[in-house]
Design an enzyme around this catalytic site. Structure first.
Site, PDB file in Angstrom:
ATOM      1  N   ALA A 111     -23.688   4.971   0.723  1.00 45.13           N
ATOM      2  CA  ALA A 111     -25.042   5.353   1.110  1.00 45.13           C
ATOM      3  C   ALA A 111     -25.461   4.849   2.493  1.00 45.13           C
ATOM      4  O   ALA A 111     -25.846   5.638   3.363  1.00 45.13           O
ATOM      5  CB  ALA A 111     -26.032   4.876   0.054  1.00 45.13           C
ATOM      6  N   ASP A 136       0.855  -1.194   0.000  1.00 46.45           N
ATOM      7  CA  ASP A 136       0.000   0.000   0.000  1.00 46.45           C
ATOM      8  C   ASP A 136       0.891   1.244   0.000  1.00 46.45           C
ATOM      9  O   ASP A 136       1.937   1.258   0.648  1.00 46.45           O
ATOM     10  CB  ASP A 136      -0.897   0.009   1.243  1.00 46.45           C
ATOM     11  CG  ASP A 136      -2.143   0.861   1.079  1.00 46.45           C
ATOM     12  OD1 ASP A 136      -2.000   2.076   0.851  1.00 46.45           O
ATOM     13  OD2 ASP A 136      -3.256   0.316   1.200  1.00 46.45           O
ATOM     14  N   SER A 146     -19.099   7.524 -14.034  1.00 48.50           N
ATOM     15  CA  SER A 146     -18.137   8.513 -13.551  1.00 48.50           C
ATOM     16  C   SER A 146     -16.777   8.185 -14.138  1.00 48.50           C
ATOM     17  O   SER A 146     -16.570   7.095 -14.689  1.00 48.50           O
ATOM     18  CB  SER A 146     -18.060   8.502 -12.018  1.00 48.50           C
ATOM     19  OG  SER A 146     -17.381   7.344 -11.561  1.00 48.50           O
ATOM     20  N   ASP A 172       4.190   2.435  -4.213  1.00 48.83           N
ATOM     21  CA  ASP A 172       3.146   2.672  -5.206  1.00 48.83           C
ATOM     22  C   ASP A 172       3.312   1.701  -6.371  1.00 48.83           C
ATOM     23  O   ASP A 172       4.407   1.577  -6.932  1.00 48.83           O
ATOM     24  CB  ASP A 172       3.258   4.119  -5.695  1.00 48.83           C
ATOM     25  CG  ASP A 172       2.027   4.587  -6.447  1.00 48.83           C
ATOM     26  OD1 ASP A 172       1.342   3.752  -7.069  1.00 48.83           O
ATOM     27  OD2 ASP A 172       1.759   5.801  -6.420  1.00 48.83           O
ATOM     28  N   GLU A 206     -27.698  10.743 -13.398  1.00 45.60           N
ATOM     29  CA  GLU A 206     -28.057   9.330 -13.366  1.00 45.60           C
ATOM     30  C   GLU A 206     -29.564   9.198 -13.407  1.00 45.60           C
ATOM     31  O   GLU A 206     -30.303  10.131 -13.066  1.00 45.60           O
ATOM     32  CB  GLU A 206     -27.514   8.662 -12.086  1.00 45.60           C
ATOM     33  CG  GLU A 206     -28.101   9.252 -10.813  1.00 45.60           C
ATOM     34  CD  GLU A 206     -27.519   8.667  -9.535  1.00 45.60           C
ATOM     35  OE1 GLU A 206     -26.687   7.755  -9.619  1.00 45.60           O
ATOM     36  OE2 GLU A 206     -27.914   9.136  -8.442  1.00 45.60           O
ATOM     37  N   THR A 251     -16.349  -3.293 -10.106  1.00 42.93           N
ATOM     38  CA  THR A 251     -17.513  -2.624  -9.529  1.00 42.93           C
ATOM     39  C   THR A 251     -18.743  -2.886 -10.387  1.00 42.93           C
ATOM     40  O   THR A 251     -18.659  -2.926 -11.620  1.00 42.93           O
ATOM     41  CB  THR A 251     -17.290  -1.102  -9.413  1.00 42.93           C
ATOM     42  OG1 THR A 251     -18.527  -0.463  -9.064  1.00 42.93           O
ATOM     43  CG2 THR A 251     -16.774  -0.497 -10.705  1.00 42.93           C
ATOM     44  N   ASN A 283      -3.734   6.637 -11.828  1.00 51.50           N
ATOM     45  CA  ASN A 283      -3.464   5.739 -10.703  1.00 51.50           C
ATOM     46  C   ASN A 283      -4.019   4.350 -10.960  1.00 51.50           C
ATOM     47  O   ASN A 283      -3.326   3.340 -10.793  1.00 51.50           O
ATOM     48  CB  ASN A 283      -4.068   6.316  -9.422  1.00 51.50           C
ATOM     49  CG  ASN A 283      -3.823   5.429  -8.214  1.00 51.50           C
ATOM     50  OD1 ASN A 283      -2.771   5.466  -7.597  1.00 51.50           O
ATOM     51  ND2 ASN A 283      -4.806   4.612  -7.854  1.00 51.50           N
TER      52      ASN A 283
END
Length: 384
Positions: free
Chosen positions: A238, A31, A179, A74, A328, A144, A118
């Site tokens: 959320a 990390d 996005s 990194d 959206e 995702t 990134n």
């Protein structure tokens, strides 16, 4: 098995690293700690106080006798990445090491470019490192559900059978990301798919829904091990946001009509899904896609559930509908398939009132750490 968790200091990565270590895997964390730096940039802190990664790992060793190796650097630095891989020699790589916030990627040009650089370049570096020296290592990549968008047909797991002009083919499911962050994940998926096809790599893409919760069996053993819990308008998701808002008496911030429907899962299921993927690797040359969520809810439904749970513990919860900062659909069809992980043994935790009670209790315990100026959304998708 030796498993390297890239991004192991983050929300999902930390819980996963401890879970795998606790279940007998030899774990390393890689990390660059930039997530903590972004908190400083945004002038916000996680609701739960998180210790430096070195202290966290010392406490884990003290409690369990298990050592987790740490590589700070990194993956956009290829020399650092390949040196770390050579030292640890992973049999599986779990890749959480990306900027994961849609609002963060939409702040301005700089944040959009940084997100894609990134995420896409780091992922490409990893693919080339595997090709050059670790071709048999299994890549478990966190994708995702946001890659799919909200199509007006059922969402399959990665691929769809198409019949066109009398011919049939199985093709990657069409992507409609919402996005610049979600676009970076689409680029990752295409790059991984291509690398598996031409180099014979093996990879599993976990298209994850929205994660909620803070505790796993491992993180609750000591406060030093507690996971981060974000509530702000940039990194807060959320359900976590709603529970924290309820705990401090702030109206729940529902964007627009609240009909936006998404897949959700408990952080305890995230870590189990990773273990299932690690234990059941893809074949050489295979790019496999699992949809990693357990239930589907609209944002409005979540708000009503938090309102009910809040009343159960004596809170007066109000729901506010805000102008939606995102571009959206606020009412749409959404039916996604998620059978592959269940077929491999996932037994999901369902979102029940007891869990909401637990989240709200955590929020109440740390409510003095809430900065109410960070709750409302500050990032707009629109030109103005």
């Amino acid at each position: 098995m030796k498993v390297l968790v890239i991004g192991g200091d983050g929300y999902c990565g930390w819980a996963t690293a401890l879970y795998l270590s606790d279940h007998g895997y030899e774990v390393g964390i890689l990390d660059n700690l930039v997530r903590r730096h972004w908190d400083q940039q945004l002038c916000v802190e996680t609701l739960t106080p998180i210790a430096p990664i070195q202290q966290r790992l010392r406490k884990w060793h003290e409690l369990t006798g298990k050592k987790i190796d740490l590589f700070i650097g990194d993956i956009n630095d290829y020399d650092f990445l390949i040196r770390s891989l050579r030292q640890f020699e992973p049999e599986a790589i779990v890749h959480f090491g990306e900027q994961r916030s849609a609002p963060f990627s939409m702040i301005d040009r700089e944040h959009a470019v940084m997100t894609q650089t990134n995420n896409v370049v780091g992922n490409l570096n990893l693919l080339f490192a595997m090709k050059e020296e670790f071709p048999d290592t299994h890549l478990v990549k966190l994708g995702t559900m946001g890659e799919y968008g909200t199509p007006n047909i059922d969402i399959e797991e990665g691929y769809i059978e198409i019949n066109h002009n009398g011919r049939t083919d199985t093709l990657p499911y069409p992507k409609q990301p919402g996005s610049f962050y979600h676009l970076s994940k689409v680029h990752d998926s295409h790059n991984i798919h291509f690398a598996c096809k031409i180099w014979g790599l093996r990879a599993t893409d976990l298209n994850q829904g929205v994660v909620y919760g803070v505790h796993t069996d491992q993180t609750r053993r000591d406060e030093m091990l507690i996971n981060r819990l974000d509530y702000d308008g940039v990194f807060g998701t959320a359900l976590n946001r709603f529970c924290i808002q309820a705990a401090i008496g702030h109206p729940l911030t529902v964007y627009g009509k609240g009909g936006q429907t998404r897949g959700f899962l408990d952080i305890r299921d995230t870590v189990r899904c990773i273990e299932i993927a690690v234990n059941n690797p893809a074949n050489s040359g295979e790019f496999r896609v699992f949809n990693q969520f357990t239930e589907m809810f609209s944002v409005g439904d979540l708000a009503l559930m938090v309102e009910k749970a809040g009343k159960h513990v004596g809170l007066d919860v109000e729901i506010n509908h805000l102008d939606n900062p995102r571009v959206e659909l606020e009412e749409h069809y959404f039916n996604a398939q998620n059978t592959k992980l269940k077929d491999l043994g996932l037994e999901p935790h369902n979102l029940e009132e007891s869990l909401l009670d637990s989240l709200i209790n955590v929020a109440q315990h740390y409510k003095d750490r809430v900065d109410e100026t960070q709750i409302l959304p500050k990032v707009s998708w629109r030109r103005d």
